[in-house]
Design an enzyme around this catalytic site. Structure first.
Site, mmCIF file in Angstrom:
data_model
loop_
_atom_site.group_PDB
_atom_site.id
_atom_site.type_symbol
_atom_site.label_atom_id
_atom_site.label_comp_id
_atom_site.label_asym_id
_atom_site.label_seq_id
_atom_site.Cartn_x
_atom_site.Cartn_y
_atom_site.Cartn_z
ATOM 1 N N GLU A 1 0.742 -1.314 0.217
ATOM 2 C CA GLU A 1 0.446 -0.117 -0.156
ATOM 3 C C GLU A 1 0.930 1.388 0.078
ATOM 4 O O GLU A 1 0.827 1.673 0.790
ATOM 5 C CB GLU A 1 -0.938 0.228 1.286
ATOM 6 C CG GLU A 1 -1.783 -1.087 1.500
ATOM 7 C CD GLU A 1 -3.111 -0.669 2.677
ATOM 8 O OE1 GLU A 1 -4.065 -1.513 2.268
ATOM 9 O OE2 GLU A 1 -2.357 -0.641 3.064
ATOM 10 N N GLU B 1 -5.678 -7.935 -0.581
ATOM 11 C CA GLU B 1 -6.202 -7.673 0.429
ATOM 12 C C GLU B 1 -7.405 -7.583 -0.202
ATOM 13 O O GLU B 1 -7.700 -6.763 -0.216
ATOM 14 C CB GLU B 1 -5.435 -6.518 1.510
ATOM 15 C CG GLU B 1 -4.046 -7.011 2.194
ATOM 16 C CD GLU B 1 -3.208 -5.655 2.827
ATOM 17 O OE1 GLU B 1 -4.669 -4.911 3.110
ATOM 18 O OE2 GLU B 1 -2.500 -5.805 3.426
#
Length: 476
Positions: free
Chosen positions: A182, A374
């Site tokens: 991320e 995710e």
């Protein structure tokens, strides 16, 4: 769905992160990392945002990462549970400070290498492919204190040395790699995202975007090194995904949503396309940022990734009038509350169609295979009178998102695999809580660190087992 639209070689599995699962924070020669300094409780957010300096541990605070769920000692049991569900892929990360305790050593810590070799061999034994993130919110604290972390260009060399050590040490055991988890969270949570701590009066945007440039260089060089070590290695970038919707059809709201999307996609634009996008010049100029670049940087950035991975939990909303007072504090990426969708207990919007929208947008933009690494629902789980957890709410969330992923595949989007987040309950990155549970497997540990750490299969465990066995055809 009577027949599966998922490719025969589709990778099904789940994801954990070293900093949220391993524990053993000073065992095996491991050094302190940024996550080890982030407490549970009132000070957590200020530390994550780089507003409150934490270079020493305090005795009056609880640090959830120090034990995590003790994956360090229980990995064989946990990987066996993954194999029982039928995983063909397990996403995890390497703790940088377990291999390089200070971060600037010339030789890696042999105990750290041995531990990860054992983990990856255990995966191999069960026919599970590891998908390994090199930097998942995890910077050695020595690099933060001595060099200022990613604000310093010297970090590029430290990271690429660490990356090469990983590619060489685990060659033959790992072929799927991600560079930074991320990466766009650097802008929203600077200390947890990139080890950045700010001084009073400092130009924070300048620091963040300069750090971003250094991370992008490091990612490109790591991608190049991975291909040199073994041409079969596949390297991806990783985005905290979720498209922004305009709050209304007012043109100013549409423009605000586009700008918010660009703010997040900026990193992936560079990693997937190999160059800064055209809008960067105006973006940086308006923020008062002047990037320090060296000759050759543009050439380095041309080492683009093989695939684009991303997390997806929720879509977001933006308006021209959006500010800190009217945007949701449910996540570090600010958003207006969408009245057309439901939300989780923690205020995250539940929007399966948003996943399909995000996937189509990303493939249209990058023309590279996607990997959803995710996706999951953070919720409080309770045992019933029979000692079981009937987490139908989690099954419902995952079912609808897997359907949306299948729709994206039918739209023509190539998808490599799916790893649900927190396949075994772990410490929440956002709040530090154990009570915000994501897993198919319950871990007996509470928000204060009490519990036996015993593992218990939830109802969703058996549901996901069936999903995998049918290659996504049976979602009932």
């Amino acid at each position: 769905m009577s027949a599966s639209v998922f490719p025969a070689d589709f990778l099904w599995g789940g994801a954990l992160a070293a900093n949220q699962a391993e524990g053993a924070y000073r065992e095996g020669g491991k050094g302190l990392s940024t996550i080890d300094m982030i407490p549970h409780g009132a000070h957590r957010l200020a530390v994550k945002l780089g507003q409150e300096q934490r270079f020493t541990l305090r005795e009056d605070e609880f640090y959830p990462s120090h034990v995590g769920i003790d994956f360090y000692h229980r990995y064989k049991e946990d990987i066996a549970l993954m194999a029982e569900m039928g995983f063909s892929v397990f996403r995890t990360s390497i703790a940088w400070s377990r291999l390089f305790p200070r971060g600037d050593e010339t030789q890696p810590n042999a105990q750290g290498i041995a531990f990860y070799r054992d983990v990856f061999r255990e995966c191999q034994k069960h026919g599970i492919e590891p998908l390994v993130t090199l930097c998942h919110f995890d910077v050695p604290m020595h690099l933060v204190q001595e060099y200022g972390s990613w604000r310093n260009r010297k970090m590029v060399a430290f990271f690429t040395h660490y990356a090469r050590s990983c590619f060489e040490a685990f060659d033959g055991l790992v072929k799927y790699w991600l560079t930074f988890n991320e990466i766009n969270i650097l802008l929203h949570s600077p200390f947890s995202g990139a080890g950045l701590v700010f001084e009073d009066g400092e130009h924070q945007e300048q620091v963040k975007y300069q750090a971003a440039h250094h991370e992008l260089l490091a990612s490109a060089l790591a991608t190049k090194i991975a291909h040199e070590v073994n041409p079969h290695n596949q390297v991806g970038c990783m985005l905290a995904g979720g498209s922004f919707y305009p709050w209304s059809c007012k043109p100013e709201d549409v423009w605000a949503a586009l700008e918010k999307d660009r703010e997040n996609l900026f990193f992936i634009d560079v990693q997937a396309r190999g160059a800064y996008p055209a809008y960067t010049q105006r973006l940086l100029r308006e923020k008062g940022v002047t990037l320090e670049m060296q000759p050759g940087d543009s050439e380095i950035l041309k080492n683009s990734v093989d695939f684009v991975s991303f997390s997806y939990y929720a879509s977001r909303c933006a308006s021209a009038e959006m500010n800190e007072h009217n945007s949701s504090a449910a996540n570090v990426v600010k958003s207006l509350k969408n009245p057309h969708i439901l939300a989780s207990e923690w205020g995250w919007g539940i929007d399966p169609l948003g996943l399909r929208i995000t996937m189509n947008m990303m493939y249209d933009r990058y023309q590279k295979p996607l990997f959803l690494v995710e996706n999951g629902l953070g919720a409080k789980d309770e045992f019933n009178q029979q000692g079981e957890i009937d987490d139908d709410y989690r099954i419902s969330y995952l079912r609808e998102h897997i359907k949306a992923m299948a729709d994206a595949i039918e739209d023509g989007v190539p998808v490599m695999g799916y790893t649900s987040w927190g396949c075994i309950d772990l410490v929440s990155a956002s709040t530090g809580e154990m009570s915000k549970r994501y897993g198919f497997v319950h871990v007996d540990r509470d928000d204060q660190g009490n519990g036996t750490l015993a593992r218990t299969r939830k109802k969703s465990f058996y549901w996901y087992q069936k999903v995998i066995a049918s290659n996504g055809a049976d979602l009932t």
